[in-house]
Design a protein around this motif. Structure first.
Motif, PDB file in Angstrom:
ATOM      1  N   ARG A 241     -49.341-110.523   3.340  1.00 53.72           N
ATOM      2  CA  ARG A 241     -49.294-111.205   4.619  1.00 53.72           C
ATOM      3  C   ARG A 241     -48.070-110.766   5.390  1.00 53.72           C
ATOM      4  O   ARG A 241     -47.054-110.405   4.815  1.00 53.72           O
ATOM      5  CB  ARG A 241     -49.241-112.725   4.429  1.00 53.72           C
ATOM      6  CG  ARG A 241     -50.425-113.282   3.675  1.00 53.72           C
ATOM      7  CD  ARG A 241     -50.297-114.796   3.548  1.00 53.72           C
ATOM      8  NE  ARG A 241     -51.433-115.350   2.853  1.00 53.72           N
ATOM      9  CZ  ARG A 241     -51.523-115.432   1.547  1.00 53.72           C
ATOM     10  NH1 ARG A 241     -50.531-114.994   0.803  1.00 53.72           N
ATOM     11  NH2 ARG A 241     -52.581-115.950   0.976  1.00 53.72           N
TER      12      ARG A 241
ATOM     13  N   ARG B 221     -49.166-124.707   3.318  1.00 46.17           N
ATOM     14  CA  ARG B 221     -49.969-123.842   4.187  1.00 46.17           C
ATOM     15  C   ARG B 221     -50.101-124.402   5.608  1.00 46.17           C
ATOM     16  O   ARG B 221     -49.897-123.687   6.592  1.00 46.17           O
ATOM     17  CB  ARG B 221     -51.369-123.654   3.605  1.00 46.17           C
ATOM     18  CG  ARG B 221     -51.437-122.910   2.279  1.00 46.17           C
ATOM     19  CD  ARG B 221     -50.999-121.474   2.399  1.00 46.17           C
ATOM     20  NE  ARG B 221     -51.376-120.710   1.207  1.00 46.17           N
ATOM     21  CZ  ARG B 221     -50.672-119.717   0.691  1.00 46.17           C
ATOM     22  NH1 ARG B 221     -49.523-119.370   1.250  1.00 46.17           N
ATOM     23  NH2 ARG B 221     -51.091-119.065  -0.367  1.00 46.17           N
TER      24      ARG B 221
ATOM     25  N   ARG C 277     -46.556-118.452   4.014  1.00 45.31           N
ATOM     26  CA  ARG C 277     -47.381-117.263   3.807  1.00 45.31           C
ATOM     27  C   ARG C 277     -47.103-116.573   2.480  1.00 45.31           C
ATOM     28  O   ARG C 277     -47.554-115.459   2.235  1.00 45.31           O
ATOM     29  CB  ARG C 277     -47.180-116.287   4.967  1.00 45.31           C
ATOM     30  CG  ARG C 277     -47.503-116.914   6.312  1.00 45.31           C
ATOM     31  CD  ARG C 277     -47.386-115.927   7.456  1.00 45.31           C
ATOM     32  NE  ARG C 277     -47.536-116.616   8.728  1.00 45.31           N
ATOM     33  CZ  ARG C 277     -48.686-117.033   9.235  1.00 45.31           C
ATOM     34  NH1 ARG C 277     -49.807-116.810   8.575  1.00 45.31           N
ATOM     35  NH2 ARG C 277     -48.730-117.648  10.397  1.00 45.31           N
TER      36      ARG C 277
ATOM     37  N   ARG D 276     -58.901-123.223  -1.517  1.00 46.80           N
ATOM     38  CA  ARG D 276     -58.706-122.925  -0.090  1.00 46.80           C
ATOM     39  C   ARG D 276     -57.247-122.631   0.236  1.00 46.80           C
ATOM     40  O   ARG D 276     -56.948-121.939   1.207  1.00 46.80           O
ATOM     41  CB  ARG D 276     -59.194-124.105   0.772  1.00 46.80           C
ATOM     42  CG  ARG D 276     -60.703-124.282   0.765  1.00 46.80           C
ATOM     43  CD  ARG D 276     -61.158-125.113   1.944  1.00 46.80           C
ATOM     44  NE  ARG D 276     -60.628-126.472   1.922  1.00 46.80           N
ATOM     45  CZ  ARG D 276     -61.232-127.494   1.347  1.00 46.80           C
ATOM     46  NH1 ARG D 276     -62.387-127.325   0.711  1.00 46.80           N
ATOM     47  NH2 ARG D 276     -60.715-128.709   1.379  1.00 46.80           N
ATOM     48  N   TYR D 277     -56.341-123.162  -0.572  1.00 45.81           N
ATOM     49  CA  TYR D 277     -54.916-122.991  -0.288  1.00 45.81           C
ATOM     50  C   TYR D 277     -54.214-122.025  -1.247  1.00 45.81           C
ATOM     51  O   TYR D 277     -53.214-121.412  -0.879  1.00 45.81           O
ATOM     52  CB  TYR D 277     -54.217-124.348  -0.354  1.00 45.81           C
ATOM     53  CG  TYR D 277     -54.776-125.368   0.597  1.00 45.81           C
ATOM     54  CD1 TYR D 277     -54.674-125.182   1.980  1.00 45.81           C
ATOM     55  CD2 TYR D 277     -55.426-126.509   0.139  1.00 45.81           C
ATOM     56  CE1 TYR D 277     -55.203-126.115   2.859  1.00 45.81           C
ATOM     57  CE2 TYR D 277     -55.947-127.450   1.011  1.00 45.81           C
ATOM     58  CZ  TYR D 277     -55.838-127.243   2.373  1.00 45.81           C
ATOM     59  OH  TYR D 277     -56.361-128.165   3.247  1.00 45.81           O
TER      60      TYR D 277
ATOM     61  N   ASP E  49     -53.715-118.708  -3.859  1.00 42.54           N
ATOM     62  CA  ASP E  49     -54.127-117.319  -4.029  1.00 42.54           C
ATOM     63  C   ASP E  49     -54.833-117.131  -5.361  1.00 42.54           C
ATOM     64  O   ASP E  49     -55.785-116.369  -5.459  1.00 42.54           O
ATOM     65  CB  ASP E  49     -52.902-116.398  -3.966  1.00 42.54           C
ATOM     66  CG  ASP E  49     -52.276-116.395  -2.588  1.00 42.54           C
ATOM     67  OD1 ASP E  49     -52.823-115.733  -1.703  1.00 42.54           O
ATOM     68  OD2 ASP E  49     -51.249-117.069  -2.400  1.00 42.54           O
TER      69      ASP E  49
ATOM     70  N   LYS F 231     -68.159-116.249  -2.150  1.00 42.99           N
ATOM     71  CA  LYS F 231     -67.226-115.681  -1.181  1.00 42.99           C
ATOM     72  C   LYS F 231     -67.421-114.173  -1.069  1.00 42.99           C
ATOM     73  O   LYS F 231     -67.356-113.602   0.022  1.00 42.99           O
ATOM     74  CB  LYS F 231     -65.791-116.003  -1.618  1.00 42.99           C
ATOM     75  CG  LYS F 231     -64.706-115.310  -0.807  1.00 42.99           C
ATOM     76  CD  LYS F 231     -64.729-115.716   0.633  1.00 42.99           C
ATOM     77  CE  LYS F 231     -63.635-115.000   1.410  1.00 42.99           C
ATOM     78  NZ  LYS F 231     -63.725-115.221   2.858  1.00 42.99           N
TER      79      LYS F 231
ATOM     80  N   GLY G 262     -65.348-118.609   4.195  1.00 44.70           N
ATOM     81  CA  GLY G 262     -64.077-119.312   4.057  1.00 44.70           C
ATOM     82  C   GLY G 262     -63.237-118.771   2.926  1.00 44.70           C
ATOM     83  O   GLY G 262     -63.731-118.158   1.975  1.00 44.70           O
ATOM     84  N   ARG G 263     -61.944-119.022   3.004  1.00 46.54           N
ATOM     85  CA  ARG G 263     -60.997-118.512   2.018  1.00 46.54           C
ATOM     86  C   ARG G 263     -61.139-119.264   0.701  1.00 46.54           C
ATOM     87  O   ARG G 263     -61.252-120.487   0.667  1.00 46.54           O
ATOM     88  CB  ARG G 263     -59.580-118.690   2.575  1.00 46.54           C
ATOM     89  CG  ARG G 263     -58.473-118.123   1.714  1.00 46.54           C
ATOM     90  CD  ARG G 263     -57.130-118.457   2.343  1.00 46.54           C
ATOM     91  NE  ARG G 263     -56.031-117.755   1.690  1.00 46.54           N
ATOM     92  CZ  ARG G 263     -55.462-118.119   0.542  1.00 46.54           C
ATOM     93  NH1 ARG G 263     -55.899-119.206  -0.075  1.00 46.54           N
ATOM     94  NH2 ARG G 263     -54.475-117.433   0.022  1.00 46.54           N
TER      95      ARG G 263
ATOM     96  N   PRO H 151     -58.262-115.723  -3.330  1.00 44.10           N
ATOM     97  CA  PRO H 151     -58.521-114.275  -3.245  1.00 44.10           C
ATOM     98  C   PRO H 151     -58.012-113.467  -4.433  1.00 44.10           C
ATOM     99  O   PRO H 151     -58.484-112.353  -4.667  1.00 44.10           O
ATOM    100  CB  PRO H 151     -57.792-113.872  -1.961  1.00 44.10           C
ATOM    101  CG  PRO H 151     -56.793-114.951  -1.711  1.00 44.10           C
ATOM    102  CD  PRO H 151     -57.418-116.201  -2.226  1.00 44.10           C
TER     103      PRO H 151
END
Length: 409
Positions: free
Chosen positions: A28, A132, A138, A159-160, A162, A202, A209-210, A213
């Motif tokens: 990021r 977040r 980030r 969602r929040y 990694d 995903k 949506g995140r 990842p």
């Protein structure tokens, strides 16, 4: 209790969790945006990524109070250790403060179970949400998920965060029933399955949506019971195949004061943990299967690495002509890793591979010498007995590091 005192207790309590790496998260940048930092800053070393990069993470527990009594855990309900608990605001404050000072690249947050699995998971998710959404953080976030928590809470965590991790801790259902009777193997695998399903969704629908990842990981404790390495690696192989885990981490059992009689009083050799990491790397990257590395029940050899052990059991396939062999087979030669196997295959499209080329590639010359043939080299003693070769190539050190991330060929 002062925040500094809480940090001392809860950072020390988190050191037993090995499932902590940040590779795979998207990079990021905060340029031109309202946000804090990026994930590429330098800081105090707390962890190694699987590719050898050193990253700094604030690695803490939300609390070391716990309603569970897992016999291998220093934070179990009946353990006589100092206790502390962070508030959500405490963790947010510490993380942002350390991040702005470039001490850390991100946060690894786990917790003992307090009140209930749902309540604890709500607290973990709220930390990540505030970072977040309220602070536009980030950096990297790795959250330990509670298997018994509501799937909606784990969905929110993804969602929040990694990366998410669900620690299986012990490789067999029998071991869990004996040493952690309040946990359930079925519940743990169900949580892993739900995370995998969401990751697959995903992948198929990038606009959905995140969600985590950097994927999911888990940890297994080595030496807390009598489970052998073949069973541990077989469990890992199943987890990789069934749940597409990014990593399985191995943590040597560490006896603590006033340990219960159900667990060993002495730790296993740290070298055993290291050999498991090496074998795991061969499973993930080299196409090996567990029966190849351990054809019989038992543990990995401590005096030689798993690839060399395999090669010594399969002398009929060596010495291998590097100018003729398939790249996958070249990668199985002791002292040659995946990257160099590809380089050798690319080089021979232009000319024959010579011994000096292997030296320039910085291959493990001592290990590979008995196993390869090049345009100008053949082992002088390729009929040397395997036991004599084993003694000559043994590399077992007296003490191994706890950081096995720099995985050698």
């Amino acid at each position: 209790m002062e925040l500094r005192d809480k940090l001392e207790i809860l950072a020390d309590a988190a050191k037993y969790d090995a499932s902590c790496a940040s590779s795979g998260a998207p990079k990021r940048s905060s340029q031109g945006q309202d946000g804090l930092g990026a994930t590429t800053g330098m800081g105090i070393c707390h962890s190694y990524t699987p590719d050898g990069r050193c990253v700094s993470l604030l690695k803490i527990l939300l609390t070391n109070f716990c309603i569970y009594d897992c016999q291998y855990c220093i934070n179990r309900r009946t353990s006589n250790v100092p206790r502390a608990r962070f508030s959500v605001e405490d963790v947010v404050k510490l993380t942002t403060s350390f991040y702005l000072r470039n001490y850390i690249d991100g946060l690894f947050l786990s917790s003992g179970i307090i009140q209930s699995a749902d309540y604890t998971m709500e607290q973990l998710v709220e930390v990540a949400r505030r970072l977040r959404e309220d602070h536009h953080f980030r950096g990297y976030i790795h959250l330990k998920t509670i298997p018994d928590a509501d799937p909606a809470l784990i969905e929110a965590a993804g969602r929040y965060a990694d990366r998410l991790s669900v620690n299986i801790e012990l490789p067999t259902e029998t071991g869990i029933e004996k040493l952690a009777p309040e946990k359930n193997m079925r519940t743990i695998k169900l949580a892993m399955g739900n995370i995998r399903t969401r990751l697959d969704e995903k992948k198929e629908e990038p606009g959905s949506g995140r969600f985590a990842p950097a994927g999911q990981s888990t940890q297994m404790i080595v030496g807390a019971d009598a489970t052998d390495d073949k069973t541990i690696l077989s469990t890992a192989e199943t987890l990789y195949g069934s749940y597409r885990l990014k990593r399985v981490y191995y943590s040597a059992f560490s006896p603590i004061p006033q340990s219960p009689g159900t667990v060993p009083l002495k730790p296993p050799p740290l070298l055993r943990e290291h050999r498991l990491y090496q074998a795991d790397f061969l499973l993930r990257g080299y196409g090996f299967q567990v029966p190849e590395l351990l054809p019989a029940e038992g543990n990995l050899s401590l005096d030689i690495d798993p690839k060399l052990s395999w090669a010594l059991r399969h002398r009929e396939q060596f010495p291998l002509d590097l100018n003729m062999a398939e790249p996958a087979m070249i990668a199985r030669v002791p002292g040659i890793g995946l990257r160099n196997a590809k380089r050798i295959a690319a080089l021979r499209r232009h000319r024959q591979v010579r011994y000096a080329d292997l030296v320039r590639l910085r291959c493990g010359m001592k290990k590979l010498a008995p196993f390869v043939v090049t345009a100008d080299y053949r082992p002088p003693h390729d009929t040397q007995p395997s036991e004599a070769l084993r003694r000559a190539l043994s590399d077992a050190p007296e003490q191994m590091s706890l950081f096995p991330a720099l995985e050698a060929a």
